[in-house]
Design a protein around this motif. Structure first.
Motif, PDB file in Angstrom:
ATOM      1  N   LEU A  23       0.837  -1.208   0.000  1.00  0.00           N
ATOM      2  CA  LEU A  23       0.000   0.000   0.000  1.00  0.00           C
ATOM      3  C   LEU A  23       0.874   1.261   0.000  1.00  0.00           C
ATOM      4  N   GLU A  81       2.148   2.017  -3.480  1.00  0.00           N
ATOM      5  CA  GLU A  81       1.125   2.670  -4.303  1.00  0.00           C
ATOM      6  C   GLU A  81       0.879   4.105  -3.850  1.00  0.00           C
ATOM      7  N   ARG A  90      -5.444   5.795 -10.267  1.00  0.00           N
ATOM      8  CA  ARG A  90      -4.633   5.223  -9.184  1.00  0.00           C
ATOM      9  C   ARG A  90      -5.396   5.206  -7.865  1.00  0.00           C
ATOM     10  N   PHE A 133      -6.320   2.043  -5.630  1.00  0.00           N
ATOM     11  CA  PHE A 133      -5.773   2.037  -4.274  1.00  0.00           C
ATOM     12  C   PHE A 133      -6.892   1.937  -3.237  1.00  0.00           C
TER      13      PHE A 133
END
Length: 169
Positions: free
Chosen positions: A22, A25, A54, A58
């Protein structure tokens, strides 16, 4: 208790490993927010569209991660800690705060639509930056405080139950 000295059980290690992915990202979308902030012209809109994609991706990954903590880890820990301990309350608040920033980003991006202008793109990107800042601190707090505490207070059986539940998802 120093977090680096604590050996994590499988479910805590899984949550920590998910943080690594995470964070990667998050760092990528944060870089895009910087482009949006410092660039000008059509590139801002292009970068904003990239950021939107994104953040959507995410957000779904973050929700899956948070669900494990909210549905299983936090209640299990709260039952052991008692109502005077506020750590779980803080963690849940941080989850809500990060999710709210992401939700605001996505909602405002949709409302602005394809006709979004540079000023709107830059203003809306601030929500992504706020989510990033919240989550960086939150992950750090979980890794240094929450996970070591879970190792200390949860029984072997409870950790095995968490592991089973995480694997079932």
């Amino acid at each position: 208790m120093e977090a680096s000295n604590v050996i994590l059980s499988a479910p805590m290690q899984q949550l920590k490993d998910e943080h690594v992915l995470l964070r990667k990202e998050m760092n990528q979308f944060y870089e895009i927010t910087e482009e949006i902030e410092f660039e000008s012209g059509p590139v801002v809109i292009q970068e904003f569209m990239r950021l939107y994609e994104r953040i959507q991706d995410f957000n779904s990954k973050l929700k899956a991660h948070s669900k494990k903590e909210d549905d299983w880890l936090f209640p299990m820990m709260a039952s052991r800690l008692g109502e005077n301990d506020k750590i779980i309350e803080v963690m849940e608040f941080e989850h809500e705060k990060a999710e709210q920033h992401l939700r605001e980003f996505l909602t405002e991006a949709v409302q602005a639509g394809p006709a979004i202008n540079i000023d709107e793109a830059q203003a809306i990107a601030v929500y992504a930056v706020q989510a990033y800042a919240t989550l960086i601190q939150h992950f750090d707090r979980e890794e240094k405080v929450l996970f070591p505490l879970a190792e200390k207070i949860l029984t072997v059986g409870e950790k095995e139950e968490l592991e089973r539940r995480f694997q079932a998802r």
